[in-house]
Design an enzyme around this catalytic site. Structure first.
Site, PDB file in Angstrom:
ATOM      1  N   THR A  49       0.775  -0.873   0.061  1.00  0.00           N
ATOM      2  CA  THR A  49       0.227   0.231  -0.060  1.00  0.00           C
ATOM      3  C   THR A  49       0.950   1.429   0.331  1.00  0.00           C
ATOM      4  O   THR A  49       2.167   0.892  -0.135  1.00  0.00           O
ATOM      5  CB  THR A  49      -0.990  -0.220   1.050  1.00  0.00           C
ATOM      6  N   CYS A  50       0.352   2.524   0.176  1.00  0.00           N
ATOM      7  CA  CYS A  50       1.217   3.453  -0.189  1.00  0.00           C
ATOM      8  C   CYS A  50       2.044   3.988   0.961  1.00  0.00           C
ATOM      9  O   CYS A  50       2.893   4.704   1.346  1.00  0.00           O
ATOM     10  CB  CYS A  50       0.254   4.947   0.161  1.00  0.00           C
ATOM     11  N   ASN A  51       1.819   3.055   2.703  1.00  0.00           N
ATOM     12  CA  ASN A  51       2.193   2.933   3.536  1.00  0.00           C
ATOM     13  C   ASN A  51       3.080   2.236   4.056  1.00  0.00           C
ATOM     14  O   ASN A  51       3.991   2.276   4.881  1.00  0.00           O
ATOM     15  CB  ASN A  51       0.674   3.642   4.757  1.00  0.00           C
ATOM     16  N   GLU A 112      -8.467   3.960  10.645  1.00  0.00           N
ATOM     17  CA  GLU A 112      -8.836   4.032   9.164  1.00  0.00           C
ATOM     18  C   GLU A 112      -9.355   2.477   8.133  1.00  0.00           C
ATOM     19  O   GLU A 112      -9.008   1.891   8.857  1.00  0.00           O
ATOM     20  CB  GLU A 112      -7.788   4.405   8.722  1.00  0.00           C
ATOM     21  N   GLN A 190      -9.206   3.222  -6.186  1.00  0.00           N
ATOM     22  CA  GLN A 190      -9.948   3.316  -4.595  1.00  0.00           C
ATOM     23  C   GLN A 190      -9.594   4.695  -4.165  1.00  0.00           C
ATOM     24  O   GLN A 190     -10.531   5.780  -4.236  1.00  0.00           O
ATOM     25  CB  GLN A 190      -9.714   2.143  -4.645  1.00  0.00           C
TER      26      GLN A 190
END
Length: 410
Positions: A49-51, A112, A190
Site C-alpha cells: 500500500t502507500c504506507n 482508518e 480506490q
C-alpha cells in the site's frame, strides 16, 4: 509449519525508502511466482500500500531463510543498507501483527478502514494466482473478519478518515481556500475516488482522469467531471490543486509539463502514490508546493482514542484465539484422519465376523457394512471434535497420542 513476515512501513521509513520496496501488480505477480517455487515456502502473499509493504509466507518448520534477504535479492538491493528499516516477525508475533493491522491499529491514521479492504485484496490476488495456501488463506480471512467486526463495533475518533482527509485538514489549517477552487485528481482507482469525493465535499470543482478500458465500464465519482488521462496536461494551468493517486510505473506530472505554462499563482500538488507519481523536481518551480503521504501524520492518542483501542483489543483477543483453535486442529488433522480410519476399520472387521453366520446375501452384507461405516465415521468425527472443543489443547493432544498408540499396538 510456521508463518513469517518481513515488512516496512511509515513508522520506520520515509517514502524515499518505502518506494524502493513497493510493488506494482505486474512485478508483484512475477516475484510471488519466484518465491512460491523456493524450497520451504508453502504459500506467499504481498501486501503493498502507500504506507507499507509486507511480504508474508507460510513455511516449513525447518525453513531457515530470510524473507527480507530474498526481497533484497530480487530488488537488487544490498541487505545491510536497509535492514534497520525492516521488521521481521514469525509465529504468534506475525499473527498478532496482521490482526492489529487489519483493524487499523497500525495505520498512519489510527482506525482508518481502508486497510481492511487492502488486506482482503492482497489475499484475493494471491488466491487468484494460486500463491496462498490454507494457512495464509484462513489467517488473512480471519484478520479481515476481525477488522470488519472492529469497524462495526468500535467508533474511532476520526477513524474513517483517509490520508486525503488529513491533507484537506492541513490545507484548511493553513487558511488555504478549497471551496470553488479547481482540483484535478489523476487516477480513478480506490484512492483516487476517495480523494475526488473528499475535495467535492470540501466544495471544490473536481476533474477526474479516466482511461478507456477494454470492458468499457468506467465509474466517475459523484459530482465530478471525467476527463481523459491523456488530456491532463491541458487542465494543469487551470487547477489550484492537483492530486495524483495511481499505480502507474510512470510519472503522471513532471517538471517539464508544468514549465510549459506560467501559472501566475500558487498550486498545491499532492502525491498519494507509492512509488511516487509526481516528479520531485516540480518544487523548483516558483509557486509550486508538493506534498506526499508522509506529510499527513496524526497526533498522539487522546482519551477517546485510547478507549476505542482498548475495546478493539478485546475483540482482537477473541478473534486471534479462534484462529489458533483452527490452526491447532489443522495441524493434527492428518493424525485425526488416521484415527478415524483405524476406528472404522476396527468396527468393520468386528461386524464382518458377526455377519458370516447371517443369512444375508453378499450384496446385502456389503451394503450394510458401507452404511455402518458412514455412520461410524460421523460418530467418531463428532466425538473427536467435541473433545477438541471441550478440552484444553494439551489435554486434547494427549488424547490423540493415546488413540494413535492404541491402534499402532493393535
Amino acid at each position: 509449519m510456521n508463518i513469517c513476515m518481513a515488512g516496512i512501513d511509515h513508522n520506520h521509513a520515509t517514502i524515499d525508502v518505502r518506494e524502493l520496496f513497493a510493488f506494482t501488480q505486474k512485478n508483484k505477480l512475477t516475484f510471488l511466482a519466484q518465491l512460491n517455487k523456493m524450497d520451504g515456502i508453502q504459500g506467499c502473499i504481498i501486501l503493498s500500500t502507500c504506507n507499507r509493504m509486507e511480504l508474508w509466507a507460510s513455511v516449513k518448520d525447518d525453513f531457515k531463510g530470510s524473507l527480507y534477504e530474498i526481497l533484497c535479492q530480487v530488488k537488487e538491493i544490498a541487505p545491510k543498507q536497509y535492514r534497520g528499516y525492516f521488521c521481521e516477525l514469525r509465529g504468534k508475533e506475525a499473527v498478532n501483527h496482521l490482526f492489529h493491522l487489519a483493524c487499523g491499529l497500525k495505520s498512519q491514521i489510527m482506525g482508518e478502514d481502508q486497510i481492511v479492504t487492502q488486506v482482503g485484496e492482497a489475499l484475493s490476488f494471491a488466491r487468484e494466482n494460486q500463491f496462498s495456501d490454507s494457512i495464509l488463506e484462513v489467517l488473512f480471512r480471519k484478520a479481515v473478519t476481525a477488522g470488519k467486526k472492529v469497524k462495526t463495533e468500535v467508533i474511532f475518533p476520526k477513524g474513517n478518515e483517509s490520508s486525503i482527509n488529513q491533507a484537506i485538514h492541513k490545507l484548511k489549517s493553513q487558511r488555504l481556500v478549497i471551496r470553488n477552487k479547481n482540483c484535478m485528481v489523476i487516477g480513478n482507482g480506490q484512492m483516487g475516488k476517495i480523494a475526488a469525493q473528499a475535495f467535492v465535499e470540501a466544495g471544490a470543482n473536481v476533474f477526474v482522469t479516466i482511461r478507456q478500458y477494454r470492458h468499457g465500464c468506467v465509474e466517475i465519482p459523484k459530482d465530478c467531471m471525467g476527463i481523459s488521462y491523456s488530456d491532463r496536461e491541458e487542465y494543469l494551468p487551470i487547477c489550484d490543486y492537483i492530486v495524483s493517486a495511481t499505480t502507474s510505473p510512470h510519472q503522471t506530472v513532471t517538471k517539464c509539463m508544468l514549465e510549459k505554462y506560467q501559472p501566475g499563482r500558487s498550486q498545491i500538488l499532492i502525491d498519494l502514490a507509492v512509488p511516487r507519481d509526481i516528479d520531485m523536481q516540480v518544487v523548483q518551480i516558483e509557486g509550486i508546493t508538493l506534498m506526499n503521504i508522509d506529510d499527513f501524520k496524526t497526533s498522539e492518542q487522546d482519551a477517546a482514542m485510547k478507549i476505542a483501542v482498548d475495546k478493539a483489543e478485546k475483540i482482537l483477543k477473541v478473534q486471534i484465539e479462534e484462529f489458533y483453535q483452527w490452526l491447532g486442529g489443522h495441524k493434527v488433522m492428518p493424525r485425526i484422519q488416521y484415527i478415524k480410519e483405524e476406528a472404522v476399520n476396527d468396527l468393520n472387521l468386528r461386524i464382518e465376523k458377526s455377519l458370516k453366520s447371517c443369512s444375508l446375501e453378499d450384496a446385502e452384507k456389503l451394503n450394510l457394512i458401507q452404511t455402518i461405516s458412514k455412520a461410524a465415521d460421523k460418530v467418531v468425527n463428532k466425538m473427536i471434535f467435541s473433545l477438541r472443543d471441550d478440552l484444553r489443547e494439551e489435554e486434547f493432544i494427549s488424547c490423540i497420542d493415546s488413540w494413535e498408540q492404541l491402534y499402532e499396538e493393535s
